[in-house]
Design a protein around this motif. Sequence first.
Motif, PDB file in Angstrom:
ATOM      1  N   LEU A 176      -7.070   0.479  -3.949  1.00 37.37           N
ATOM      2  CA  LEU A 176      -8.067   1.339  -3.320  1.00 37.37           C
ATOM      3  C   LEU A 176      -7.604   1.761  -1.929  1.00 37.37           C
ATOM      4  N   ALA A 177      -7.024   0.846  -1.169  1.00 36.55           N
ATOM      5  CA  ALA A 177      -6.517   1.204   0.164  1.00 36.55           C
ATOM      6  C   ALA A 177      -5.480   2.316   0.058  1.00 36.55           C
ATOM      7  N   ALA A 178      -4.593   2.226  -0.927  1.00 41.04           N
ATOM      8  CA  ALA A 178      -3.559   3.254  -1.096  1.00 41.04           C
ATOM      9  C   ALA A 178      -4.182   4.605  -1.450  1.00 41.04           C
ATOM     10  N   LEU A 179      -5.145   4.612  -2.353  1.00 41.16           N
ATOM     11  CA  LEU A 179      -5.784   5.874  -2.733  1.00 41.16           C
ATOM     12  C   LEU A 179      -6.530   6.498  -1.557  1.00 41.16           C
ATOM     13  N   LEU A 180      -7.178   5.683  -0.752  1.00 38.61           N
ATOM     14  CA  LEU A 180      -7.912   6.203   0.399  1.00 38.61           C
ATOM     15  C   LEU A 180      -6.964   6.688   1.487  1.00 38.61           C
ATOM     16  N   ARG A 181      -5.941   5.909   1.776  1.00 38.64           N
ATOM     17  CA  ARG A 181      -4.971   6.329   2.798  1.00 38.64           C
ATOM     18  C   ARG A 181      -4.213   7.576   2.359  1.00 38.64           C
ATOM     19  N   PRO A 223      -8.848   6.165   6.973  1.00 35.07           N
ATOM     20  CA  PRO A 223      -8.434   4.847   7.471  1.00 35.07           C
ATOM     21  C   PRO A 223      -9.077   3.734   6.644  1.00 35.07           C
ATOM     22  N   THR A 224      -8.235   2.815   6.202  1.00 39.16           N
ATOM     23  CA  THR A 224      -8.699   1.738   5.324  1.00 39.16           C
ATOM     24  C   THR A 224      -8.053   0.427   5.739  1.00 39.16           C
ATOM     25  N   ALA A 225      -8.876  -0.600   5.856  1.00 40.35           N
ATOM     26  CA  ALA A 225      -8.423  -1.941   6.231  1.00 40.35           C
ATOM     27  C   ALA A 225      -8.598  -2.885   5.050  1.00 40.35           C
ATOM     28  N   LEU A 226      -7.841  -3.961   5.079  1.00 39.36           N
ATOM     29  CA  LEU A 226      -8.018  -5.049   4.114  1.00 39.36           C
ATOM     30  C   LEU A 226      -8.803  -6.147   4.824  1.00 39.36           C
ATOM     31  N   ILE A 231       0.877  -1.168   0.000  1.00 39.51           N
ATOM     32  CA  ILE A 231       0.000   0.000   0.000  1.00 39.51           C
ATOM     33  C   ILE A 231       0.916   1.220   0.000  1.00 39.51           C
ATOM     34  N   ASP A 232       1.529   1.440  -1.133  1.00 37.61           N
ATOM     35  CA  ASP A 232       2.598   2.445  -1.259  1.00 37.61           C
ATOM     36  C   ASP A 232       2.014   3.809  -1.643  1.00 37.61           C
ATOM     37  N   HIS A 233       1.236   4.376  -0.734  1.00 41.61           N
ATOM     38  CA  HIS A 233       0.516   5.598  -1.068  1.00 41.61           C
ATOM     39  C   HIS A 233       1.386   6.851  -1.119  1.00 41.61           C
ATOM     40  N   ARG A 234       2.686   6.702  -0.865  1.00 41.11           N
ATOM     41  CA  ARG A 234       3.590   7.844  -1.067  1.00 41.11           C
ATOM     42  C   ARG A 234       4.214   7.824  -2.472  1.00 41.11           C
TER      43      ARG A 234
END
Length: 197
Positions: free
Chosen positions: A89-94, A99-102, A20-23
Motif C-alpha cells: 500500500l505504501a508503494a501504491l500511494l507513494r 506521503p505514506t509512513a509505516l 517500497i519499490d514504487h518505480r
Amino acid sequence: MELIQENPDLSAYLAADEVIDHRHPLVRATAARLARNAEDSYAYARLAFEYVRDAITHSQDAGDPRVTWRASDVLEKATGICHAKAHALAALLRAEDIPTALCYQRFAHDAGDGHALHGLVAVRFGGSWHRQDPRGNKPGVDARFSLDGERLAFVPDPAAGESDHPVLYAAPHPAVLSALKAARDRPSLWRTLPSAL
C-alpha cells in the motif's frame, strides 16, 4: 495518540527503496489502473487501500505459507502478512505522490504466548497523518479507509500488554524487515517477528 515523524523531511515518505519499490513496472501499472477510476488523491488513496485490503490475501487467513516483503512481490503473488500488505500500500500511494509512513502496533499472539508487531500505514492529507490498516477483513475485523477517525483492524488492549507505537517510519523497521527476509515460510516467521521496537 500523537503520531511522530521519524524523519522531519516529508520527502522521505515519498522515497522508493528495495522494499517500497514504487518505480517497479508492476507497481506503476497497478497504480495507473487504480488512478484511472479516481477523481482526486483522496479517492485514489481509498481505492489503493481497498485494493490491497481486498485483492491481496492475508497469508495467515488464506493458509498460504509464502513470505513476501517487497511491494512488487506482494502485488505479483497477491499475498502477504500485515507488514507486506503495508509495504504494498505504501508503494501504491507513494507512486501517486501521497506521503505514506509505516507504523506499528503490538498485539498478543492469538494463542496467548507472547506478543508480535502488527504493521500498518499512515497517509498524509490536509497537513495531518491518518493511520490505515490494509491487513484484510474477516469475521470480527472491519478495517476501512478513513480520514475522519480511525477504522483500524484492531484496538490494543493495554491490560494484555498491547500498544500503539507512535513513530512514523519512512522505511520498514530493520528488525521487522530482517525477520521477513530471513523467514523460510510463514510459520517460521511467526517465531521470529519482533515483539517490540
